[in-house]
Write an enzyme that holds these catalytic residues in place. Sequence first.
Site, PDB file in Angstrom:
ATOM      1  N   GLY A 162       0.796  -1.220   0.000  1.00  0.00           N
ATOM      2  CA  GLY A 162       0.000   0.000   0.000  1.00  0.00           C
ATOM      3  C   GLY A 162       0.829   1.269   0.000  1.00  0.00           C
TER       4      GLY A 162
ATOM      5  N   CYS B 190       2.093 -35.077  20.520  1.00  0.00           N
ATOM      6  CA  CYS B 190       2.991 -36.222  20.418  1.00  0.00           C
ATOM      7  C   CYS B 190       4.002 -36.030  19.291  1.00  0.00           C
ATOM      8  CB  CYS B 190       2.200 -37.517  20.210  1.00  0.00           C
ATOM      9  SG  CYS B 190       1.127 -37.507  18.768  1.00  0.00           S
TER      10      CYS B 190
END
Length: 610
Positions: A33, A178
């Site tokens: 921008g 895990c």
Amino acid sequence: MRNTSQLARLFGANTVEKISHARVLVVGAGGIGCELLKDLSMSGYRHIHAIDLDTIDLSNLNRQFLFQRKHIKKPKALVAISAITQFNPQINAQATQANIKDPQFTADWFGHFDMVFNALDNLEARRHVNAMCLATGVPLIESGTAGYLGQVTVICGGRTECFDCHPKPAEKKTYPVCTIRSTPTAPIHCVVWAKNYLFAQLFGQAEAEADEINDGDDAEELKVLREEAQALARLTEAMGTDDFARLVFEKAFCTDIERLLSMKDMWAQRRPPKPLDFSELELKSPCADKFDPTSLPDYEPLTIEQAFSLFAYSCQQLASRRAGEVLHFDKDDIDALYFVAATASLRSFAFGIDQRSIFAVKAMAGNIIPAIATTNAMIAGMMVLQSILVLSNRISECRTAYLTYGSKRTRTITKETLKPPSPLCPVCRRRYLTMRIADFGKTTLGDVIEFVQLLEGQRDLKLGREISIVEGSRILYDPDYDDNLTRTLESLGLVSGRMLTLASEDDVVVPVVLSICGSREDGTESIVIEGFERIPEFAPLPEKTPSDGNNETDDQAVIVVVDEPSIDLASREQDKRKLNTQDVDPTTGESRKRCAVDWGSSDKDITILD
């Protein structure tokens, strides 16, 4: 600014006249921008409106050059507009600090612009602007960057693909505990472990940092993880001593790995990890006091000796800071980044996982692709050039432009003819109309349905008597649910800025989308529907064929590129747009099909579509 005669020589006098009168909206005043606003102000555009929700942060200053340190915490849009006004005092520029999805930005508001530029890093906002531009018939210049990659395209309702013609699935943001704790198989697993577990336990508040670790239903794994966290917490008593780095290293890369190796069944079908030796690496590496981390390469993987030295150095730096404050990981905190990069690399060495550079770790840990200022500048320039073609009624000459970074470290721009709308797109194939309501407190949902059905014969809507009405994800009416028929639009929250989707129950007729606005000043009718002249002619929908369950709807892989998104694409050294070859996912390290670059996503949406 170039004077009018110079611009006329570049673009032609008639085009310069159109540019000077065009009213343009820039959505987003960040990396792209800022460059875009500067370019527009210097290219003859005089009527510019910028909108951005954010304020300026310290980390923005390395690439958003309209901002300075004194502007930190100030609204991006306001500061950017102030800066370009100084470049070119002749422009009529406005700024708004707001969310483009706010209801005050109605179809009428979008409709008074001649063109919209998207410089966004948010998927939902991109989709919203795309829909509003389709609803109002305003051309949209869409853009995105990802490290050294970038793309610009033009969206014109009924003539080109829209933003949603290609699906963009959401990123997987959580990982099983895990996998993170015991069986990592990809670089991202090591980075999440280093950032959300090791760094958080040693230097921060672990409970607040663990949002990327998903415990799921595995209570036993979570229990073990907490026990390990308590052991690490005890190590903090040694923080500030000469033994601190050694104790952390031996706990994380020796003791814990040896415990995992004791579980023989876990490694029956996978490669077991290898404990690391602190003393051996210490002999091969410079001591922390003499180590200069700035000598390390940003874009190449670390050697194990470099990772060890960086680990010892960052432990020392963070320990001295932790004495006075609780630390939180920040991609722009160089000590925190060094610690995560070092420990993720060491864990990768222990588990036999491919290494990643500091640049790549920053991308994964910070959930972004670090923005490249030159990429933003080039993409912004392409956007302005495309906009000039649109204003000159030369849309057929517009192209989707890709910026890639080749293996010889040269920038490459390739172009592709704009494609027509996808026949299966659920967004751009709708009929977008504007519904004006004189009194939201008196008009009911039943009034709307009755008015639409009266129009069907006159306007060929063909919705049928049995229709459903949806606002967002909320069902307001269908043949089996008529509770809201007598409720006013105001009581249903259907005010200016909202959009209603009307669809037939048999799902054959193209749905109608009504953008709700207030009545015009001279309007007296309670309900008026406008915009039939904007409905484009679409090709017939393709006939559905039975699926055998094995057919893919689209075998082209797509990487969705954004202003500051969440995966590291910059480390890929080959042509990013080559299709149908094998590649390695830069986020997970897993083999996949090479991808083409597409536009749009968000800083929270990793989008790999296989």
